[in-house]
Design a protein around this motif. Structure first.
Motif, mmCIF file in Angstrom:
data_model
loop_
_atom_site.group_PDB
_atom_site.id
_atom_site.type_symbol
_atom_site.label_atom_id
_atom_site.label_comp_id
_atom_site.label_asym_id
_atom_site.label_seq_id
_atom_site.Cartn_x
_atom_site.Cartn_y
_atom_site.Cartn_z
ATOM 1 N N LYS A 23 0.814 -1.204 0.000
ATOM 2 C CA LYS A 23 0.000 0.000 0.000
ATOM 3 C C LYS A 23 0.854 1.262 0.000
ATOM 4 C CE LYS A 23 -3.165 3.144 1.010
ATOM 5 N NZ LYS A 23 -4.041 3.736 -0.010
ATOM 6 N N ILE A 24 1.902 1.243 0.801
ATOM 7 C CA ILE A 24 2.706 2.461 0.919
ATOM 8 C C ILE A 24 3.464 2.744 -0.372
ATOM 9 C CG2 ILE A 24 4.872 1.501 1.844
ATOM 10 C CD1 ILE A 24 4.754 3.836 3.907
ATOM 11 N N PHE A 25 3.815 1.708 -1.131
ATOM 12 C CA PHE A 25 4.467 1.926 -2.421
ATOM 13 C C PHE A 25 3.516 2.642 -3.374
ATOM 14 C CE2 PHE A 25 7.531 -1.938 -2.029
ATOM 15 C CZ PHE A 25 8.249 -1.255 -1.055
ATOM 16 N N SER A 26 2.258 2.241 -3.341
ATOM 17 C CA SER A 26 1.258 2.877 -4.195
ATOM 18 C C SER A 26 1.097 4.347 -3.832
ATOM 19 C CB SER A 26 -0.089 2.150 -4.044
ATOM 20 O OG SER A 26 -1.117 2.826 -4.724
ATOM 21 N N ARG A 27 1.121 4.635 -2.534
ATOM 22 C CA ARG A 27 0.970 6.021 -2.062
ATOM 23 C C ARG A 27 2.115 6.896 -2.555
ATOM 24 N NH1 ARG A 27 2.382 9.259 2.430
ATOM 25 N NH2 ARG A 27 3.408 7.642 3.643
#
Length: 249
Positions: A23-27
């Motif tokens: 998720k944090i990579f997408s953010r």
């Protein structure tokens, strides 16, 4: 500042868990893409926002290929569809919850965020309703390095605009007023120090402590919001303590 320091530690731990889910990579990919579009350049040397976004992405070990793809999306015009949206409201037990989004479909985002507040016994309010609870500040996080003269370092960051510095768990957290964010970032560049994370955060000026059962109930709302693809950040004034850090894993 001790309360914020504990809160920052929890955010780091929660961030590490998010990274495992991707998720944090997408953010950060989205932030990089928007930074390219708004800065008008895919060159981080001439685009401060992009440079900071890449720096933050590296801080969570985002792969180089992911970073390069996000930059290409921005130069290709894909960022033009992203719109910034914020939502303010209260979760169970009066916990303030502030949501920041980057979305390519405002109607979808509004519906999904409102549904989350409603399902988990919260209420979405109007923009500005939480202004008195959160202060927007620049927050820089970096590990304590071997041989660092902490007293000298503190003087340097204060000279750069920091209004506070806290050391906890071998991490330094320096905070500054919103208007000093750029100056403090330049100070770190002058010192040849690259923070692990540098961003504008919404810091609660008062927090609420709940028992474990209430805590988990509020965290269900926060987790659902954080897992939404359109959500970039979720800020809240829930105080964590008494072993509740273990409930975040």
């Amino acid at each position: 500042m001790s309360g914020h320091s504990k809160w920052s530690t929890i955010k780091r731990k929660k961030g590490a868990a998010d990274a495992k889910r991707g998720k944090i990579f997408s953010r950060f990919s989205k932030e990089i893409t928007v930074a390219v579009k708004e800065g008008g350049s895919g060159d981080p040397e001439g685009n401060p926002r992009l440079r900071m976004a890449i720096q933050n992405a590296k801080g969570v070990n985002m792969p180089k290929d992911n970073i390069e793809r996000a930059i290409k999306k921005g130069t290709g015009g894909d960022a033009s569809s992203y719109i910034e949206q914020t939502f303010e409201g209260y979760g169970p037990f009066g916990i303030a919850v502030f949501v920041e989004c980057l979305t390519d479909n405002q109607n979808r985002t509004v519906q999904e965020v409102r549904a989350a507040y409603s399902k988990y016994e919260g209420n979405m309010g109007t923009n500005g309703s939480l202004e008195f609870i959160f202060d927007r500040k620049g927050v820089f996080t970096l590990p304590v390095s071997d041989g660092m003269d902490l007293e000298e370092f503190e003087l340097e960051v204060i000279d750069g605009g920091a209004d506070d510095m806290v050391i906890e768990d071998d991490y330094i957290t320096a905070t500054c007023a919103l208007e000093d964010f750029g100056n403090l970032n330049k100070k770190f560049e002058e010192l040849n120090i690259e923070p692990e994370n540098a961003e504008l955060q919404r810091i609660p000026n008062n927090t609420k402590k709940l028992n474990d059962e209430e805590f988990q109930k509020v965290m269900k709302l926060i987790d659902v919001l954080e897992d939404n693809d359109d959500v970039q950040q979720v800020w809240h004034n829930l105080e964590v303590g008494g072993g509740q850090e273990n409930l975040l894993s």
